[in-house]
Design a protein around this motif. Structure first.
Motif, PDB file in Angstrom:
ATOM      1  N   ASN A 220    -108.651 -10.622  65.046  1.00 31.32           N
ATOM      2  CA  ASN A 220    -107.857 -11.819  64.757  1.00 31.32           C
ATOM      3  C   ASN A 220    -108.691 -12.932  64.125  1.00 31.32           C
ATOM      4  N   THR A 221    -109.678 -12.556  63.319  1.00 31.04           N
ATOM      5  CA  THR A 221    -110.475 -13.519  62.558  1.00 31.04           C
ATOM      6  C   THR A 221    -110.565 -13.058  61.106  1.00 31.04           C
TER       7      THR A 221
ATOM      8  N   SER B   7    -105.015  -5.786  58.328  1.00 33.10           N
ATOM      9  CA  SER B   7    -104.166  -6.930  58.664  1.00 33.10           C
ATOM     10  C   SER B   7    -103.093  -6.544  59.673  1.00 33.10           C
ATOM     11  N   ALA B   8    -102.642  -5.296  59.615  1.00 32.55           N
ATOM     12  CA  ALA B   8    -101.604  -4.834  60.535  1.00 32.55           C
ATOM     13  C   ALA B   8    -102.163  -4.529  61.920  1.00 32.55           C
ATOM     14  N   TYR B   9    -103.366  -3.960  61.990  1.00 33.61           N
ATOM     15  CA  TYR B   9    -103.920  -3.486  63.255  1.00 33.61           C
ATOM     16  C   TYR B   9    -104.783  -4.523  63.974  1.00 33.61           C
TER      17      TYR B   9
ATOM     18  N   GLN C  28    -103.314 -10.794  64.454  1.00 31.93           N
ATOM     19  CA  GLN C  28    -102.019 -11.238  64.972  1.00 31.93           C
ATOM     20  C   GLN C  28    -101.631 -12.618  64.445  1.00 31.93           C
ATOM     21  N   ASP C  29    -102.608 -13.362  63.944  1.00 35.08           N
ATOM     22  CA  ASP C  29    -102.353 -14.691  63.415  1.00 35.08           C
ATOM     23  C   ASP C  29    -101.590 -14.575  62.096  1.00 35.08           C
TER      24      ASP C  29
ATOM     25  N   THR D  90    -102.238 -10.813  54.871  1.00 33.75           N
ATOM     26  CA  THR D  90    -102.521 -10.665  53.449  1.00 33.75           C
ATOM     27  C   THR D  90    -101.237 -10.417  52.664  1.00 33.75           C
ATOM     28  N   LEU D  91    -101.364 -10.529  51.347  1.00 30.31           N
ATOM     29  CA  LEU D  91    -100.204 -10.329  50.479  1.00 30.31           C
ATOM     30  C   LEU D  91     -99.681  -8.903  50.572  1.00 30.31           C
TER      31      LEU D  91
END
Length: 293
Positions: free
Chosen positions: A139-140, A214-216, A219-220, A225-226
């Motif tokens: 999550n960073t 980004s999916a795994y 959570q933010d 991402t696009l």
């Protein structure tokens, strides 16, 4: 003298030309059709029957895309991760390759063994997640760029490339008192532009198109991402917006599919904009893995 074409040659040339035209059409038309959708009213596109040009020309799809804070935020995150991730990937891969290219490096064979094992075996997504969590990357923004700082495929190609650079160039610099870092920056990098351009293009494309991390691992919503937003739209068959934005969409000619097509076009433009500047290095760089060894 130029040989005169026979009837068989003309027939064969015609057949080849027709086949190539069909291949070009099948390859190019899907991209053209997506572009066509972005400049046509979404509600009109939904009725079908549009093939060559927009029936109701409009910029509303792009205006809606630019007004949606989630899409703009996702676009910014993708641009930032691509720029930072590409720079770090090329820099650290090049530095490690330069070190491993030295034949007198202590434990050099051990390092190569580790690299080969890492290329062929993986601990899986769960083990990878545990490692990222232990490093505090979940999550960073760092989860996008830090794991890709070392590209093992281009590492081996870069090692082969650096091995072919004459040692006399480095020796003369050492005699003049240059440090290894200065030799790498002032001598090695300038003669390695085909390698660096090829690495930048492939690493950058991988960063720009990535969405699984980004999916795994995120959570933010502000770090999405696009490409992740686009996959959301594709999987849900709807634009993931709030009630107010959904109401605004219902009052316009924009549809989920037209916004999805607009996002696709926007995601392709940066790669098309960068490629011409790297093209002169790209052709020679693509041959590195096949002629150097």
């Amino acid at each position: 003298m130029r040989r005169r074409k026979t009837t068989e040659d003309r027939v064969l040339d015609t057949i080849i030309s027709v086949i190539l035209l069909v291949v070009i059409f099948v390859t190019v038309y899907p991209f053209y059709y997506i572009l066509l959708i972005t400049f046509n009213a979404g509600t009109d596109t939904a009725s079908g029957g549009m093939y060559l040009w927009p029936r109701q020309f409009t910029f509303e799809n792009y205006l809606y895309f630019l007004k949606d804070a989630k899409w703009i935020s996702a676009f910014g995150v993708s641009v930032l991760r691509t720029v930072v991730g590409t720079f770090l990937g090329v820099l650290f891969t090049g530095l490690v390759a330069y070190g491993l290219a030295k034949r007198d490096l202590i434990l050099r064979k051990t390092y190569f063994t580790i690299i080969i094992i890492a290329m062929n075996f993986s601990g899986g997504i769960i083990a990878f997640y545990i490692v990222l969590r232990s490093l505090g990357l979940i999550n960073t923004f760092g989860v996008y760029v830090i794991p890709g700082m070392l590209n093992l495929f281009f590492l081996l190609i870069a090692i082969s490339f650096f091995n072919d650079i004459p040692e006399e160039m480095r020796e003369s610099a050492r005699i003049d008192g240059a440090s290894e870092l200065r030799i790498f920056i002032k001598i090695i990098l300038p003669v390695s532009m085909p390698l660096l351009a090829t690495m930048a293009l492939f690493i950058g494309s991988g960063q720009w198109n990535a969405w699984l991390d980004s999916a795994y691992f995120v959570q933010d919503e502000g770090l999405r991402t696009l490409t992740y937003r686009m996959m959301q739209v594709i999987n849900q068959s709807m634009v993931p917006t709030g009630d107010a934005q959904a109401a605004a969409m219902s009052r316009s000619s924009v549809t989920p599919f037209s916004v999805q097509a607009t996002a696709m076009v926007v995601s392709i433009v940066p790669i098309l904009a960068v490629y011409p500047f790297l093209q002169k290095y790209f052709v020679s760089g693509m041959m590195l893995g096949s002629v150097k060894g």
